[in-house]
Design an enzyme around this catalytic site. Structure first.
Site, PDB file in Angstrom:
ATOM      1  CB  CYS A  30      -0.858   0.040   1.259  1.00  0.00           C
ATOM      2  SG  CYS A  30      -1.910  -1.397   1.384  1.00  0.00           S
ATOM      3  CE1 TYR A 169      -3.207 -10.377  -0.507  1.00  0.00           C
ATOM      4  CE2 TYR A 169      -5.091  -8.940  -0.883  1.00  0.00           C
ATOM      5  CZ  TYR A 169      -4.017  -9.326  -0.114  1.00  0.00           C
ATOM      6  OH  TYR A 169      -3.752  -8.650   1.055  1.00  0.00           O
ATOM      7  CG  HIS A 172      -2.031  -9.202   3.871  1.00  0.00           C
ATOM      8  ND1 HIS A 172      -1.652  -9.082   2.552  1.00  0.00           N
ATOM      9  CD2 HIS A 172      -0.895  -9.154   4.593  1.00  0.00           C
ATOM     10  CE1 HIS A 172      -0.335  -8.965   2.478  1.00  0.00           C
ATOM     11  NE2 HIS A 172       0.154  -9.008   3.719  1.00  0.00           N
ATOM     12  CG  ASP A 265       3.165  -9.772   5.284  1.00  0.00           C
ATOM     13  OD1 ASP A 265       4.236 -10.399   5.269  1.00  0.00           O
ATOM     14  OD2 ASP A 265       2.672  -9.247   4.264  1.00  0.00           O
TER      15      ASP A 265
END
Ligand code: ADP
Ligand code: SF4
Length: 687
Positions: A30, A169, A172, A265
């Site tokens: 991000c 994906y 997360h 993470d």
């Protein structure tokens, strides 16, 4: 030049139909730019490609308005209209011979859809992750088939935008594919729920359909979190994590593996000092698949990178934060200039900017996020335009950065520091429990200063007005820092606490200086509500000092939520026996009794204590600046005097570094120019 010991890192690697020129892989991260700031985004990713990264990825790219991540600013590929903005990025990345990757994302119940107002969807009906009283609805079969069609359309649009690698994906806790895989988020009884094969059905379909759509020219990457770090309550890498890799082993062209959620993470160095900390979880993947594997874990050291490749732990060195701290990390390794690497300190200021929905920033790299709007590049700065000398007073993060950049520009610089060591506040903060990696802010800059012949350093040199005048230098940068106040003025009160003079009060530095002598319980009063008070509580209790932590906030160190640390901070204090008293401000102090006032009711309670550490506000050390500006009209007219960093306005270390850098960049600009041309802005099209 001698043979590069890191040459293995420059092997090309095949990823399906495409080849990356080396093993340096900037994984999706991000950046607070996304769909709102496409030019800034393209320029930032472009600098990474320029710095030698073989693959440069986007952040999460929402594939549909039912996955709207507002207020967070991520990437968007809802339809064809998003292609031109994304093309800016692929072109910027291709210009330097790198591959561009896009992380297609549908966030399921991790999207609140505050902007689109479409009900969120998820395998099960469940609350959205964002703290908002809203739930996602359970996806029907029709929803699942529509979702697959959106994903395929987004893949085709990604190919049209020029991407070389397209992600499926499942990580997360932020993707619907992962939500289907995890049993505690999927209680379905149809063919998409129940057994692992069923829970994996959707992911398998996405991988196959993406390949059918674009696999002829694009590599298909699968980002998968092998472990949730919840023990038996979640996905574990030895059990279902491994089973997923076995079941899908040859399906993607690339495995991008990590641990979930984001706070696991992207762990900070404070709670996870180990470089490569994810390896124990992810290194099994290579033994199962023949496809290339990328992994992360704040990988910065080229020696470790080579070891991981040679040991067969990874094929590609994944990085988000190390690529933010130093976009030129690969080229420095290639050019055997590893001593020049700006090492990530693991502070997560970069993460905080995403959480505050502003463009990314970095403590180590003040140019991060400024590539387009200010035209900054971490390795290039415009040369000097005059032959004047510059004096920098103070060697904290602001002074060090300012001095280094002025010297890079070619100016002759004098750096004066009143203490015997360079580093300012960083020396103190990095001496505290968990923060030793922060010292890299100083070490990297001091190393550079030592290489330069145009910076003279004077330690043990406290400069006064007279000494500054004696030096006769016209350009003066005052980076004299700030001091913690001890009167209790902070967020909750604008007047000193009554009775504060009647008790022993320590500043943060003083309590650490005295830590060996302190026998009684110490109260830490945190009315700043940043990170420092929590760090001090942890530090002092590790030294055997009993600590009572009092704060008007409702949790310990609330700001650390933005760096993904708050839960760890609170847990650390609970584990070390710190007594935590929240929602209370100090009203007054009498005879070693602190009167606490409930922030909601105003009710008063009492707490006995012998000493208090005040962490409330700081006062700028600006007296030398004031003297120079106010007391000497002759000096005032002739000199260019700037106050920078904490001396101007106390803030984060990242702010001080940034302001030091800005001052060096703007050195010769007239004040009016600086004010006028602050930076470029991306304006919405009014077409
Ligand atoms: P910043 O975060 O803005 O860089 P710091 O507090 O980390 O600020 O650093 C300020 C540094 O300036 C400290 O190391 C301090 O010793 C030094 N300093 C303060 N006043 C003077 C002075 N008059 N002469 C030389 N050094 C000074
Ligand atoms: Fe590393 Fe901190 Fe920079 Fe993020 S902000 S890249 S954690 S140094």
């Amino acid at each position: 030049m001698k043979k590069n010991p890191y040459s293995r890192l420059f092997d090309p690697v095949q990823i399906g139909p495409v080849v990356t020129k080396n093993r340096f892989y900037q994984v999706p991260h991000c950046c607070g730019m996304g769909h709102l700031r496409p030019k800034a985004h393209a320029a930032m990713r472009g600098i990474k490609a320029k710095g030698g990264w073989g693959v440069v990825s986007t952040e999460e790219a929402e594939i549909h308005p039912s996955s709207d991540l507002a207020p967070y600013v991520e990437q968007r590929i809802w339809d064809k209209k998003d292609i031109p903005a994304l093309q800016l990025m692929t072109e910027a990345v291709h210009e330097h011979g790198a591959l561009a990757a896009i992380e297609l994302t549908h966030s399921g119940h991790n999207s609140t859809n505050l902007f689109s107002r479409i009900p969120a969807i998820s395998p099960d009906a469940q609350a959205v992750n964002f703290l908002y009283p809203k739930q996602a609805r359970r996806m029907t079969k029709k929803d699942i088939s529509e979702f697959r069609a959106w994903h395929k359309k987004a893949a085709l649009n990604a190919k049209a935008a020029g991407f070389d690698i397209v992600y499926v994906y499942a990580g997360h806790g932020m993707s619907v594919a992962q939500q289907f895989i995890l049993p505690n988020m999927n209680s379905r009884s149809d063919e998409y729920g129940g057994s692992l094969e069923n829970r994996l059905r959707l992911t398998r379909e996405l991988l196959e359909e993406t390949r059918d759509a674009i696999g002829d020219t694009c590599g298909i990457a699968f980002r998968f979190a092998v472990d949730e770090l919840k023990g038996k309550d979640g996905m574990q890498f030895q059990e279902e994590g491994q089973a997923v890799v076995e079941l899908l082993s040859e399906h993607p062209d690339l495995w991008d593996v990590n641990v979930s959620d984001w706070s696991n993470d992207s762990q900070t160095s404070r709670f996870q000092p180990e470089e490569g900390y994810q390896m124990p979880y992810v290194e099994f993947v290579k033994s199962i698949t023949t496809k290339p594997v990328v992994g992360v874990g704040r990988l910065t050291s080229p020696d470790l990178m080579v070891k991981l490749v040679e040991k067969g732990s990874l094929d590609l060195i994944g990085a988000a934060r190390p690529s933010i701290a130093d976009p030129y990390l690969p080229s420095k390794i290639k050019d055997q200039k590893t001593d020049q690497i700006k090492e990530c300190i693991g502070c997560n200021i970069c993460v905080s900017s995403d959480n505050f929905t502003v463009p990314i920033r970095c403590t180590q790299n003040p140019t991060m996020g400024e590539e387009w709007r200010r035209g900054w590049d971490p390795e290039t700065i415009s040369p000097k335009i005059t032959d004047q000398k510059a004096l920098v007073v103070g060697s904290g993060p602001a002074g060090l950065e300012c001095a280094v950049q002025l010297a890079r520009r070619g100016y002759q610089v004098i750096l004066a520091e009143s203490k015997s060591q360079l580093g300012g506040r960083v020396l103190f903060e990095s001496s505290l429990k968990g923060l030793s990696a922060w010292k890299r802010v100083v070490d990297n800059r001091v190393h550079e200063i030592l290489q330069k012949s145009n910076i003279e350093v004077y330690k043990d040199s406290k400069l006064s007005l007279e000494l500054v005048k004696e030096l006769g230098i016209n350009n003066i940068f005052l980076a004299t820092g700030s001091s913690w106040r001890k009167d209790g003025i902070g967020r909750s009160r604008r007047a000193p606490i009554k009775g504060v003079d009647g008790i022993k009060v320590y500043s943060p530095e003083e309590v650490v200086e005295n830590e060996k002598k302190i026998k009684d319980t110490v109260v830490i009063y945190d009315d700043e509500q940043g990170y420092l008070a929590g760090v001090l509580a942890d530090h002092l209790s590790a030294k055997g000092i009993k600590v009572v932590f009092i704060t008007p906030a409702s949790v310990v160190s609330p700001w650390t939520d933005s760096t993904l640390e708050q839960k760890r901070v609170q847990r650390a204090l609970i584990d070390s026996g710190v007594k935590i008293i929240c929602n209370q401000s100090i009203n007054k102090i009498e005879d070693e009794t602190v009167f606490l006032e409930c922030v909601y009711t105003g009710n008063i309670s009492k707490h006995e204590c012998k000493s208090i550490v005040m962490v409330t506000e700081r006062i700028s050390n600006n007296s030398l600046y004031e003297n120079l500006i106010n007391n000497n009209s002759e000096v005032k007219t002739k000199q260019n005097i700037k106050i920078i960093g904490d001396a101007e306005a106390p803030g984060l270390i990242a702010d001080a570094v940034y302001l030091g850098h800005l001052a060096a960049q703007n050195f010769e600009a007239e004040e009016a120019d600086i004010q006028r041309g602050i930076f470029m802005r991306e304006m919405p099209s009014l077409k």
